[in-house]
Design a protein around this motif. Structure first.
Motif, PDB file in Angstrom:
ATOM      1  N   LEU A  60       0.840  -1.203   0.000  1.00  0.00           N
ATOM      2  CA  LEU A  60       0.000   0.000   0.000  1.00  0.00           C
ATOM      3  C   LEU A  60       0.874   1.252   0.000  1.00  0.00           C
ATOM      4  N   VAL A  61       0.256   2.375  -0.325  1.00  0.00           N
ATOM      5  CA  VAL A  61       0.936   3.666  -0.261  1.00  0.00           C
ATOM      6  C   VAL A  61       0.235   4.532   0.773  1.00  0.00           C
ATOM      7  N   ASP A  62       0.963   5.478   1.352  1.00  0.00           N
ATOM      8  CA  ASP A  62       0.324   6.387   2.320  1.00  0.00           C
ATOM      9  C   ASP A  62      -0.497   7.426   1.568  1.00  0.00           C
ATOM     10  N   ARG A  63      -1.449   8.016   2.254  1.00  0.00           N
ATOM     11  CA  ARG A  63      -2.368   8.940   1.577  1.00  0.00           C
ATOM     12  C   ARG A  63      -1.797  10.345   1.428  1.00  0.00           C
ATOM     13  N   ARG A  64      -0.680  10.619   2.107  1.00  0.00           N
ATOM     14  CA  ARG A  64      -0.108  11.959   2.014  1.00  0.00           C
ATOM     15  C   ARG A  64       0.932  12.060   0.907  1.00  0.00           C
ATOM     16  N   PHE A  65       1.929  11.173   0.943  1.00  0.00           N
ATOM     17  CA  PHE A  65       3.029  11.242  -0.020  1.00  0.00           C
ATOM     18  C   PHE A  65       2.879  10.244  -1.161  1.00  0.00           C
ATOM     19  N   ARG A  66       1.911   9.303  -1.042  1.00  0.00           N
ATOM     20  CA  ARG A  66       1.678   8.265  -2.056  1.00  0.00           C
ATOM     21  C   ARG A  66       2.929   7.430  -2.285  1.00  0.00           C
ATOM     22  N   GLN A  67       3.629   7.124  -1.166  1.00  0.00           N
ATOM     23  CA  GLN A  67       4.822   6.298  -1.212  1.00  0.00           C
ATOM     24  C   GLN A  67       4.552   4.966  -0.498  1.00  0.00           C
ATOM     25  N   PRO A  68       5.262   3.891  -0.849  1.00  0.00           N
ATOM     26  CA  PRO A  68       4.999   2.567  -0.254  1.00  0.00           C
ATOM     27  C   PRO A  68       5.148   2.566   1.262  1.00  0.00           C
ATOM     28  N   ILE A  69       4.235   1.862   1.934  1.00  0.00           N
ATOM     29  CA  ILE A  69       4.285   1.742   3.401  1.00  0.00           C
ATOM     30  C   ILE A  69       4.141   0.292   3.859  1.00  0.00           C
ATOM     31  N   GLY A  70       4.133  -0.668   2.937  1.00  0.00           N
ATOM     32  CA  GLY A  70       4.083  -2.072   3.338  1.00  0.00           C
ATOM     33  C   GLY A  70       2.711  -2.699   3.168  1.00  0.00           C
ATOM     34  N   ARG A  71       2.562  -3.888   3.737  1.00  0.00           N
ATOM     35  CA  ARG A  71       1.366  -4.701   3.553  1.00  0.00           C
ATOM     36  C   ARG A  71       0.389  -4.516   4.714  1.00  0.00           C
ATOM     37  N   PRO A  72      -0.919  -4.588   4.450  1.00  0.00           N
ATOM     38  CA  PRO A  72      -1.912  -4.433   5.514  1.00  0.00           C
ATOM     39  C   PRO A  72      -2.199  -5.755   6.220  1.00  0.00           C
ATOM     40  N   THR A  73      -2.775  -5.659   7.402  1.00  0.00           N
ATOM     41  CA  THR A  73      -3.302  -6.828   8.113  1.00  0.00           C
ATOM     42  C   THR A  73      -4.815  -6.853   7.909  1.00  0.00           C
ATOM     43  N   VAL A  74      -5.321  -7.987   7.476  1.00  0.00           N
ATOM     44  CA  VAL A  74      -6.751  -8.132   7.170  1.00  0.00           C
ATOM     45  C   VAL A  74      -7.351  -9.156   8.134  1.00  0.00           C
ATOM     46  N   THR A  75      -8.461  -8.792   8.776  1.00  0.00           N
ATOM     47  CA  THR A  75      -9.202  -9.719   9.626  1.00  0.00           C
ATOM     48  C   THR A  75     -10.558  -9.966   8.993  1.00  0.00           C
ATOM     49  N   LEU A  76     -10.895 -11.230   8.792  1.00  0.00           N
ATOM     50  CA  LEU A  76     -12.152 -11.609   8.148  1.00  0.00           C
ATOM     51  C   LEU A  76     -12.932 -12.552   9.052  1.00  0.00           C
ATOM     52  N   ILE A  77     -14.258 -12.441   9.001  1.00  0.00           N
ATOM     53  CA  ILE A  77     -15.152 -13.322   9.769  1.00  0.00           C
ATOM     54  C   ILE A  77     -16.217 -13.838   8.818  1.00  0.00           C
ATOM     55  N   ILE A  78     -16.424 -15.166   8.799  1.00  0.00           N
ATOM     56  CA  ILE A  78     -17.471 -15.721   7.946  1.00  0.00           C
ATOM     57  C   ILE A  78     -18.441 -16.546   8.784  1.00  0.00           C
ATOM     58  N   ASP A  79     -19.660 -16.639   8.288  1.00  0.00           N
ATOM     59  CA  ASP A  79     -20.688 -17.479   8.898  1.00  0.00           C
ATOM     60  C   ASP A  79     -20.563 -18.883   8.318  1.00  0.00           C
ATOM     61  N   ALA A  80     -20.400 -19.899   9.164  1.00  0.00           N
ATOM     62  CA  ALA A  80     -20.131 -21.254   8.684  1.00  0.00           C
ATOM     63  C   ALA A  80     -21.304 -21.837   7.904  1.00  0.00           C
TER      64      ALA A  80
END
Length: 551
Positions: A186-206
């Motif tokens: 991803l890029v930051d919203r101010r300088f539009r430079q790379p800032i690394g990968r995000p952490t994603v948390t997902l929840i599903i109904d079985a």
């Protein structure tokens, strides 16, 4: 078709063999049932089947022992199963080499094993076996034991059969939650430079496979990350979609009966267990090192990450897939943009046919349950703050005449005065690491917000800890709260100055800004109030007597 004709048939045609055996039984069974039979009758039957009289007698003998058609099917050609073509000494050498060398973590190739076997046979004065013979012995090894020894238990579990199923009967009966690192830079919203990968948390109904909640951040998996994903899962989604500029039907909300999670520290934390228990939700952890128990959520994560590989800046699943693709140079998506993209993928997934649902879509499965009488528990308007408080980490502190001391900070509110006059009663507190400018204190069955005795702009726990670290490194003899805040503000100024050139600083800055925004969205920003005891003396709190629950 006669039995004689079958002899020349392709053995891969079982129907031809069966038809020949059926015809032979129809002609020969009456003869097999006779106590005495004439040679002329057997000759006539053999001629009708186009086989020799000798073969006819053999088939009649089989029918006397077993009258079923299968008794006349021809035996398989070739060496009987289990009979070795090698001498016992050679077989023993092959067995020893496979047990010692092949079934091992070093994972030698079949060629290496063959060379070892041949070398030992030559030293023993025996004819070396061929490649095919050794390969046959390898394939005869138990698949599970072979994979477990060479590739680990997970690989063995995936490749071998494990009968069973995840049985659920209705929506909101079981939810599955897990974290993953997004396969994108991803890029930051101010300088539009790379800032690394995000952490994603997902929840599903079985039951329906609907995604009921999600949350993305730049922090590591934590109890706050899990709490935010659950908060979104509990609440109706209209406001979330409106903020993202999207308009599609996401009907899931309410509380589940059980949450299924792995053994991560955030899922085993006291705050996480307490928050679920507060709403009557059971918590079940998967068996350790048994990934198949999380197959539903893992497959959904894999599906979502697979779609991400088409987005500029993707890191793909591994280095070999990425090749020479420069993920950072191609990165264009901010954290906010990534979250909007993720919501669209969730909406598309809900209306796509699902193989695990016999081709039905997750949304149609959910709606069918509504039609059969399933009802979600409605959440009261404005419940976000109350729910979030249930999942916040906390501790117990005494109300002193100098305020409530917590993590080298002091908090004060006028309503604490009666507690101080009664000798300083201990109170339960909760705190949100995303905004340490205030804490929550239990009072008469409700939670009251208590600010720093000298109001400060919102700041995160991480910023505060960095300021404390800077003071310790400066060998400060004692802690002064104003000095702590001065160090924190100095640190923030450095980060802001470095953000344009340093990836780590940009990520830190972006994470802090978003954390504060998310916290403010839940708790709101109270009007500024002058503290009643702003002239309280600065007192250095003593060392904490026990470990405080971290986030």
């Amino acid at each position: 078709m006669s039995v004689g004709q079958h002899d020349a048939e392709d053995p891969e045609e079982p129907d031809a063999a069966w038809r020949a055996a059926t015809a032979a039984r129809r002609v020969l069974l009456p003869l097999a049932q006779m106590e005495k039979k004439r040679r002329a009758d057997v000759d006539a039957a053999a001629a009708a089947l186009n086989i020799s009289t000798t073969k006819a007698y053999r088939l009649i003998a089989r029918l006397k022992e077993d009258e079923r058609t299968s008794a006349l099917l021809p035996a398989k050609s070739g060496r009987p199963a289990g009979l070795s073509m090698y001498a016992a000494d050679i077989d023993e050498i092959i067995r020893e080499v496979l047990e010692r060398d092949y079934v091992a973590e070093q994972r030698p190739s079949e060629t290496a094993v063959l060379n070892t076997v041949r070398a030992r046979c030559r030293r023993a004065g025996l004819n070396p076996p061929g490649r095919k013979g050794v390969k046959t012995r390898i394939q005869a090894l138990d698949l599970y034991d072979r994979l477990k020894a060479r590739h680990g238990k997970n690989a063995a579990e995936i490749a071998t059969s494990r009968p069973g199923e995840f049985v659920v009967e209705r929506p909101n009966q079981v939810w599955l939650i897990d974290h993953t690192e997004g396969d994108i830079i991803l890029v930051d919203r101010r300088f539009r430079q790379p800032i690394g990968r995000p952490t994603v948390t997902l929840i599903i109904d079985a039951f329906s496979r609907m995604c009921v909640g999600c949350y993305v951040s730049l922090g590591k998996p934590s109890r706050i990350q899990s709490a935010m994903a659950l908060l979104r899962a509990f609440l109706p989604k209209e406001a979330l979609l409106e903020d993202a500029g999207q308009n599609w039907d996401w009907p899931c909300h309410g509380f589940p009966e059980l949450v299924h999670a792995d053994n991560g520290s955030d899922f085993r934390s006291a705050a996480f267990r307490r928050g679920l228990s507060n709403y009557g939700i059971m918590l079940k952890h998967r068996p350790v090192r048994e990934p198949r128990y999380g197959a539903l959520i893992e497959r959904y994560i894999g599906t979502t990450m697979g779609e991400l590989h088409l987005v500029p800046g993707t890191t793909f699943s591994n280095v070999s897939q990425r090749g020479e693709y420069d993920s950072e140079a191609k990165a264009v998506m901010s954290l906010d943009g990534f979250e909007r993209w993720l919501l669209l993928q969730i909406g598309r997934y809900h209306i796509s046919p699902h193989r695990g649902l016999d081709g039905f879509t997750p949304q149609s499965r959910w709606e069918a349950s509504i039609g059969l009488g399933f009802r979600q528990k409605e959440i009261a308007p404005g419940a976000a703050q109350e729910i979030m408080l249930a999942f916040l980490p906390g501790d117990r502190r005494r109300a002193r005449n100098t305020g409530i001391h917590f993590k080298k900070l002091r908090y004060w509110a006028a309503w604490l005065t009666p507690l101080v006059r009664r000798g300083g009663a201990s109170v339960d507190i909760r705190y949100d690491p995303r905004d340490m400018s205030f804490i929550w204190v239990a009072s008469e069955g409700r939670w009251e917000r208590v600010h720093l005795y000298r109001r400060r702009a919102p700041f995160t726990l991480r910023e505060h800890e960095l300021a404390l670290k800077a003071l310790r490194e400066a060998a400060a003899a004692s802690f002064d709260e104003d000095a702590i805040h001065a160090k924190r503000e100095e640190s923030q100024a450095i980060i802001a100055a470095e953000a344009a050139t340093t990836k780590r600083a940009r990520r830190h800055n972006e994470h802090n800004e978003r954390s504060l925004e998310q916290a403010e969205a839940i708790y709101g920003e109270p009007p500024p109030i002058c503290p009643s005891f702003s002239d309280l003396p600065v007192v250095s709190p003593g060392k904490a007597a026990r470990t405080v629950e971290e986030w």
